[in-house]
Enzyme design. Structure first.
Site, short mmCIF file in Angstrom:
data_model
loop_
_atom_site.label_atom_id
_atom_site.label_comp_id
_atom_site.label_asym_id
_atom_site.label_seq_id
_atom_site.Cartn_x
_atom_site.Cartn_y
_atom_site.Cartn_z
CE LYS A 22 23.49 12.15 -16.88
NZ LYS A 22 24.10 10.79 -16.77
CG ASN A 23 21.15 8.80 -17.99
OD1 ASN A 23 22.24 9.32 -18.23
ND2 ASN A 23 20.74 8.55 -16.77
NE ARG A 92 29.60 3.59 -14.44
CZ ARG A 92 30.46 2.60 -14.37
NH1 ARG A 92 31.68 2.84 -14.00
NH2 ARG A 92 30.13 1.38 -14.68
CB CYS A 116 31.65 6.33 -10.05
SG CYS A 116 29.95 5.90 -9.71
NE ARG A 121 27.22 2.85 -11.85
CZ ARG A 121 27.10 4.08 -12.33
NH1 ARG A 121 27.69 5.08 -11.72
NH2 ARG A 121 26.40 4.31 -13.43
N PRO A 122 30.19 -2.48 -11.77
CG PRO A 122 29.33 -4.53 -11.09
CD PRO A 122 29.44 -3.09 -10.67
CB ILE A 123 30.80 -3.26 -17.41
CG1 ILE A 123 32.31 -3.52 -17.54
CG2 ILE A 123 30.53 -1.80 -17.11
CD1 ILE A 123 32.91 -2.88 -18.79
CG ASP A 304 19.56 8.27 -11.84
OD1 ASP A 304 19.57 8.15 -13.07
OD2 ASP A 304 20.35 7.65 -11.09
CB ILE A 326 19.79 0.83 -7.96
CG1 ILE A 326 18.28 0.77 -8.16
CG2 ILE A 326 20.55 0.68 -9.27
CD1 ILE A 326 17.77 -0.48 -8.84
NE ARG A 396 29.58 13.18 -15.14
CZ ARG A 396 29.98 11.93 -14.92
NH1 ARG A 396 30.62 11.64 -13.81
NH2 ARG A 396 29.72 10.99 -15.79
C1 EPZ Z 1 22.31 3.88 -15.77
O1 EPZ Z 1 23.56 3.52 -15.25
C2 EPZ Z 1 22.24 5.40 -15.68
N1 EPZ Z 1 23.31 5.97 -16.51
C3 EPZ Z 1 22.39 5.83 -14.22
O2 EPZ Z 1 22.26 7.23 -14.19
C4 EPZ Z 1 21.26 5.19 -13.42
O3 EPZ Z 1 21.43 5.53 -12.05
C5 EPZ Z 1 21.31 3.66 -13.58
O4 EPZ Z 1 21.24 3.32 -14.99
C6 EPZ Z 1 20.16 2.97 -12.87
O5 EPZ Z 1 18.95 3.45 -13.37
C7 EPZ Z 1 23.14 6.04 -17.84
O6 EPZ Z 1 22.12 5.62 -18.39
C8 EPZ Z 1 24.25 6.66 -18.63
P1 EPZ Z 1 22.90 -0.25 -14.31
P2 EPZ Z 1 24.10 2.00 -15.45
O7 EPZ Z 1 23.81 -1.01 -15.19
O8 EPZ Z 1 23.58 1.46 -16.72
C9 EPZ Z 1 24.63 -3.63 -11.48
C10 EPZ Z 1 22.82 9.41 -13.58
O9 EPZ Z 1 22.81 9.98 -12.50
N2 EPZ Z 1 25.38 -4.10 -12.66
O10 EPZ Z 1 21.46 -0.22 -14.63
O11 EPZ Z 1 25.56 2.02 -15.23
C11 EPZ Z 1 25.13 -2.29 -10.98
O12 EPZ Z 1 26.22 -2.46 -10.10
C12 EPZ Z 1 23.36 8.01 -13.70
O13 EPZ Z 1 22.39 9.90 -14.65
C13 EPZ Z 1 26.14 -5.26 -12.56
O14 EPZ Z 1 26.21 -5.88 -11.50
O15 EPZ Z 1 23.40 1.26 -14.24
C14 EPZ Z 1 23.92 -1.73 -10.27
O16 EPZ Z 1 23.85 -2.27 -8.97
C15 EPZ Z 1 23.95 7.53 -12.40
N3 EPZ Z 1 26.81 -5.70 -13.66
C16 EPZ Z 1 22.74 -2.27 -11.08
O17 EPZ Z 1 23.28 -3.36 -11.86
C17 EPZ Z 1 26.74 -5.05 -14.86
O18 EPZ Z 1 27.37 -5.52 -15.84
C18 EPZ Z 1 22.11 -1.28 -12.04
O19 EPZ Z 1 23.15 -0.71 -12.80
C19 EPZ Z 1 25.97 -3.87 -14.94
C20 EPZ Z 1 25.29 -3.41 -13.84
#
Ligand code: EPZ
Length: 417
Positions: A22-23, A92, A116, A121-123, A304, A326, A396
């Site tokens: 999926k990812n 998201r 969520c 989940r900030p971006i 995950d 994480i 999902r």
């Molecule tokens: C990806 O989410 C995956 N989703 C998630 O899978 C997975 O759990 C996650 O990576 C960690 O491996 C997809 O790939 C679609 P991150 P993502 O940005 O990219 C912080 C599933 O079950 N952060 O790597 O959203 C954030 O808060 C899903 O399939 C910021 O602070 O995760 C977190 O603590 C759930 N600012 C950490 O980084 C940002 O701008 C990692 O988040 C972005 C992230």
């Protein structure tokens, strides 16, 4: 809504095939926005999130055709740059269109995804990186308004390793003028797969899979064909399911190299994991050993898989400490597992699991994708019947999970709630 009813206590045996990841599929389908003409993607899983992203691409003006696990996308007719709230809030990962829309159209209007169940989940790092590439970003009425006459290569450093942040900026940089370097980049196999797909489209990306990714901008990309890598989290989920039922299964189509941390922890717990010529053999054991786990960015133990592994530790013969580094709220499954008899104490980012209590069937509720998977696994191991409600969460990220587990001898059925 539907629920999955599970009769516990049946060993899993036989062979199962994993679907595409999926990812990996989500960013790779989105990358078609960077090209004009027909892209062909193979081994795309049939999941709710994949259907959501296809709907978004169509809303943006792309043509999408699906035939089984093959998805064809032509983004020549891109005629919108907006990802609406009602779509982004359901998934998201829709924010992944930010980079490609800016690169292709110089404009993007994407709803802020909001938090969520597992965290805020900030971006912010996505947006900071896009600004460093020259985009003008403002937040208005819950939307990200982004525009860029042209994107220019830059040195970008991620304060935190972010998977979709790395992917978004990689896709923004491929058509930028000059060279972009992403430092402290995510190393996940899904990031590497996206880089490979983009390079097949004519991008110039090196270093994917390492903390430093270099992207040299090119004039344009051309459509390509690409096969999605297998889903390492679905694979890990089946491995744990075999472990909790003292089963003996073979998992086809998986990639052992993406599973090293998971395999290592399962073997430490006493589960046998062996590479066979056409798949991975996983054999459970009577006595499961307690093992400590800490979730980390790849190649560490994946967050995950944390909820699923916790179920195995509930059946182990001692104390295990599971640290979630994480996401700030990824122990939601604990209260539901406690209702099934698990002895777990959460303190901050750590959960202490006292194994050996056994699990009993109960009515439980799914709250997020991977928590749902852990409840289904718990149901397989529990004595009696477990009903997992709100299974739309699990749809999902898992393709017909109850059918695949039933094919292995699990007693599960999906019924209206
Ligand atoms: C990806 O989410 C995956 N989703 C998630 O899978 C997975 O759990 C996650 O990576 C960690 O491996 C997809 O790939 C679609 P991150 P993502 O940005 O990219 C912080 C599933 O079950 N952060 O790597 O959203 C954030 O808060 C899903 O399939 C910021 O602070 O995760 C977190 O603590 C759930 N600012 C950490 O980084 C940002 O701008 C990692 O988040 C972005 C992230």
């Amino acid at each position: 809504m539907e629920k999955i009813v599970i009769e516990g206590g049946h060993r899993l045996e036989g062979t199962v095939a994993v679907s595409g990841a999926k990812n990996a599929a989500l960013p790779i389908l989105v990358s078609a926005l960077l090209t004009e003409g027909w892209n062909t993607f193979h081994n795309v899983p049939d999941l709710r999130d994949i259907r959501t992203i296809k709907r978004l691409l169509i809303d943006l003006g792309a043509k999408v055709q699906t035939s089984g696990s093959m998805v064809e996308i032509d983004a020549s007719g891109l005629n919108s740059y907006e990802a609406p709230y009602d779509l982004v809030r359901t998934m998201r990962a829709s924010v992944l269109v930010l980079g490609p829309l800016l690169a292709r159209l110089g404009r993007a209007r994407v709803s802020l995804p909001g938090g969520c169940a597992i965290g805020a989940r900030p971006i912010n790092l996505h947006l900071k990186g896009l600004e460093e590439l020259g985009a003008l970003i403002s937040l208005e009425h819950g939307y990200i308004e982004a525009q860029a006459r042209s994107l220019k290569g830059a040195e970008i450093y991620f304060d935190v390793v972010t998977v979709t942040g790395t992917e978004n900026l990689m896709m923004a940089a491929v058509l930028a003028k000059g060279v972009t370097t992403l430092r402290n980049a995510a190393r996940e196999p899904e990031v590497v797969a996206l880089a490979e797909a983009l390079n097949r489209m004519g991008a110039q990306i090196t270093g994917a899979g390492t903390p430093v990714i270099t992207i040299t901008g090119v004039e344009a990309l051309k459509p390509t064909s690409f096969t999605i890598i297998p889903d390492r989290i679905e694979t890990g989920t089946f491995m744990v399911a075999a472990g909790v039922t003292q089963g003996n299964i073979k998992i086809m189509g998986c990639e052992a190299n993406h599973l090293r941390a998971i395999i290592h922890k399962l073997q430490q717990a006493g589960i046998t994991v062996e590479q066979e010529e056409d798949g991975l053999r996983v054999v459970g054991t009577e006595t499961i050993s307690s093992v400590d786990v800490k979730t980390l960015p790849y190649p560490g133990f994946p967050t995950d898989m944390q909820a699923q592994f916790m179920v195995l530790m509930c059946l182990a013969n001692g104390l295990s400490v599971i640290s979630e580094t994480i996401f700030e709220n990824r122990f939601i499954h604990v209260s539901e597992l406690q209702r099934m008899g698990a002895d777990i104490t959460v303190s901050g980012t750590a959960a202490v699991v006292r194994g050996g209590t056994g699990l009993t069937g109960a009515r439980v509720m799914a709250t997020d994708l991977r928590a749902s998977a852990s409840l289904i696994i718990a149901g397989l191991a529990a004595e009696g019947t477990t009903e997992v409600s709100r299974v739309y969460h699990i749809d999902r990220g898992y393709e017909c999970i109850e059918k695949k587990l039933a094919q292995l001898g699990g007693h599960l059925r999906r019924v209206p709630e």
